[in-house]
Design a protein around this motif. Sequence first.
Motif, mmCIF file in Angstrom:
data_model
loop_
_atom_site.group_PDB
_atom_site.id
_atom_site.type_symbol
_atom_site.label_atom_id
_atom_site.label_comp_id
_atom_site.label_asym_id
_atom_site.label_seq_id
_atom_site.Cartn_x
_atom_site.Cartn_y
_atom_site.Cartn_z
ATOM 1 N N THR A 1 -8.515 23.484 46.211
ATOM 2 C CA THR A 1 -7.692 23.407 47.418
ATOM 3 C C THR A 1 -6.990 22.059 47.507
ATOM 4 O O THR A 1 -5.807 21.989 47.870
ATOM 5 C CB THR A 1 -8.554 23.659 48.673
ATOM 6 O OG1 THR A 1 -9.210 24.925 48.522
ATOM 7 C CG2 THR A 1 -7.702 23.679 49.924
ATOM 8 N N ASN A 2 -7.690 20.985 47.180
ATOM 9 C CA ASN A 2 -7.066 19.659 47.170
ATOM 10 C C ASN A 2 -5.853 19.625 46.251
ATOM 11 O O ASN A 2 -4.792 19.101 46.625
ATOM 12 C CB ASN A 2 -8.070 18.591 46.723
ATOM 13 C CG ASN A 2 -9.012 18.173 47.814
ATOM 14 O OD1 ASN A 2 -8.617 17.964 48.951
ATOM 15 N ND2 ASN A 2 -10.279 18.048 47.470
ATOM 16 N N PRO B 1 -21.406 21.882 52.919
ATOM 17 C CA PRO B 1 -20.690 20.723 52.369
ATOM 18 C C PRO B 1 -19.232 21.046 52.005
ATOM 19 O O PRO B 1 -18.358 20.201 52.171
ATOM 20 C CB PRO B 1 -21.517 20.347 51.132
ATOM 21 C CG PRO B 1 -22.901 20.830 51.453
ATOM 22 C CD PRO B 1 -22.680 22.119 52.214
ATOM 23 N N ASN B 2 -18.979 22.255 51.530
ATOM 24 C CA ASN B 2 -17.596 22.636 51.226
ATOM 25 C C ASN B 2 -16.760 22.687 52.503
ATOM 26 O O ASN B 2 -15.624 22.208 52.534
ATOM 27 C CB ASN B 2 -17.529 23.984 50.503
ATOM 28 C CG ASN B 2 -17.885 23.879 49.036
ATOM 29 O OD1 ASN B 2 -17.913 22.791 48.461
ATOM 30 N ND2 ASN B 2 -18.177 25.002 48.422
ATOM 31 N N ILE B 3 -17.311 23.250 53.561
ATOM 32 C CA ILE B 3 -16.577 23.315 54.832
ATOM 33 C C ILE B 3 -16.305 21.901 55.349
ATOM 34 O O ILE B 3 -15.192 21.594 55.785
ATOM 35 C CB ILE B 3 -17.340 24.163 55.870
ATOM 36 C CG1 ILE B 3 -17.365 25.633 55.435
ATOM 37 C CG2 ILE B 3 -16.703 24.024 57.253
ATOM 38 C CD1 ILE B 3 -18.263 26.532 56.282
ATOM 39 N N MET C 1 -10.260 17.092 53.980
ATOM 40 C CA MET C 1 -9.008 17.294 53.258
ATOM 41 C C MET C 1 -7.888 17.687 54.221
ATOM 42 O O MET C 1 -6.763 17.199 54.116
ATOM 43 C CB MET C 1 -9.214 18.385 52.194
ATOM 44 C CG MET C 1 -8.008 18.710 51.344
ATOM 45 S SD MET C 1 -6.805 19.878 52.034
ATOM 46 C CE MET C 1 -7.817 21.146 52.696
ATOM 47 N N ALA C 2 -8.190 18.575 55.200
ATOM 48 C CA ALA C 2 -7.179 19.013 56.165
ATOM 49 C C ALA C 2 -6.654 17.828 56.965
ATOM 50 O O ALA C 2 -5.451 17.730 57.234
ATOM 51 C CB ALA C 2 -7.761 20.081 57.088
ATOM 52 N N ASP C 3 -7.523 16.923 57.342
ATOM 53 C CA ASP C 3 -7.105 15.721 58.048
ATOM 54 C C ASP C 3 -6.258 14.831 57.139
ATOM 55 O O ASP C 3 -5.176 14.376 57.523
ATOM 56 C CB ASP C 3 -8.326 14.955 58.553
ATOM 57 C CG ASP C 3 -7.941 13.637 59.212
ATOM 58 O OD1 ASP C 3 -7.152 13.661 60.175
ATOM 59 O OD2 ASP C 3 -8.425 12.589 58.749
ATOM 60 N N ALA C 4 -6.717 14.596 55.919
ATOM 61 C CA ALA C 4 -6.028 13.694 54.992
ATOM 62 C C ALA C 4 -4.617 14.174 54.665
ATOM 63 O O ALA C 4 -3.693 13.368 54.532
ATOM 64 C CB ALA C 4 -6.845 13.554 53.701
ATOM 65 N N GLU D 1 -1.720 21.792 59.444
ATOM 66 C CA GLU D 1 -1.521 22.236 60.825
ATOM 67 C C GLU D 1 -2.785 22.845 61.429
ATOM 68 O O GLU D 1 -3.145 22.569 62.566
ATOM 69 C CB GLU D 1 -0.384 23.261 60.859
ATOM 70 C CG GLU D 1 -0.034 23.805 62.215
ATOM 71 C CD GLU D 1 1.086 24.822 62.123
ATOM 72 O OE1 GLU D 1 0.916 25.913 62.697
ATOM 73 O OE2 GLU D 1 2.118 24.537 61.477
ATOM 74 N N LYS D 2 -3.468 23.689 60.628
ATOM 75 C CA LYS D 2 -4.656 24.366 61.161
ATOM 76 C C LYS D 2 -5.556 24.824 60.018
ATOM 77 O O LYS D 2 -5.086 25.247 58.968
ATOM 78 C CB LYS D 2 -4.241 25.572 61.998
ATOM 79 C CG LYS D 2 -5.375 26.233 62.741
ATOM 80 C CD LYS D 2 -4.827 27.322 63.644
ATOM 81 C CE LYS D 2 -5.742 27.532 64.808
ATOM 82 N NZ LYS D 2 -5.182 28.463 65.773
ATOM 83 N N LEU D 3 -6.848 24.764 60.269
ATOM 84 C CA LEU D 3 -7.869 25.256 59.357
ATOM 85 C C LEU D 3 -8.521 26.451 60.038
ATOM 86 O O LEU D 3 -8.950 26.355 61.187
ATOM 87 C CB LEU D 3 -8.905 24.148 59.108
ATOM 88 C CG LEU D 3 -10.144 24.483 58.292
ATOM 89 C CD1 LEU D 3 -9.775 24.860 56.867
ATOM 90 C CD2 LEU D 3 -11.092 23.283 58.285
#
Length: 166
Positions: A154-155, A28-30, A36-39, A43-45
């Motif tokens: 991270t957010n 669930p964290n991943i 979050m990376a999309d929002a 650049e890259k996860l």
Amino acid sequence: MQLTHYTTNFKKRTFPIILVCDNVTNAPNIGSLFRMADAFGIEKLVLCGENIQLGRKISKTSRATEKVVNYDICPSALEVVKELKENNHHIISLEITDKSEPIHTAKFSNEKSIVLVIGDENFGVSEAILNLSDAVFHIDMFGQNSSMNVVQATNIAVYEITKQLS
């Protein structure tokens, strides 16, 4: 009137931020990190650790953002960070240490691509990566607990960085 995914008018953009996950393995964290990376236009996860596989639990939480976010899966976060540092990226880690500084006091710029390293849900960012970091930041907290969920932290960090880079 409340807007929907289809009626918002947010400006789409990508920030020069690579998010490196040092042994974040909870599905669930991943999934939440993809979302979050999309929002935030990351650049890259880069998911680092042994046996990380995308599956149903990740997809459920990510709401299919794993299909649009640029990502890699690598066995060693340390090796990824070493390579990025050699390629002139600014390495910052999100961790509470005796030398970390509050993230709200940091000054971020577009001069170098930023690598934000986040750590394992239980043990945080490894000591070896902390030693390679150009800076280590923490989030000031005011309660009894000295940590928060890795995705929540991270957010907050990515919001602070993108706010300054906007």
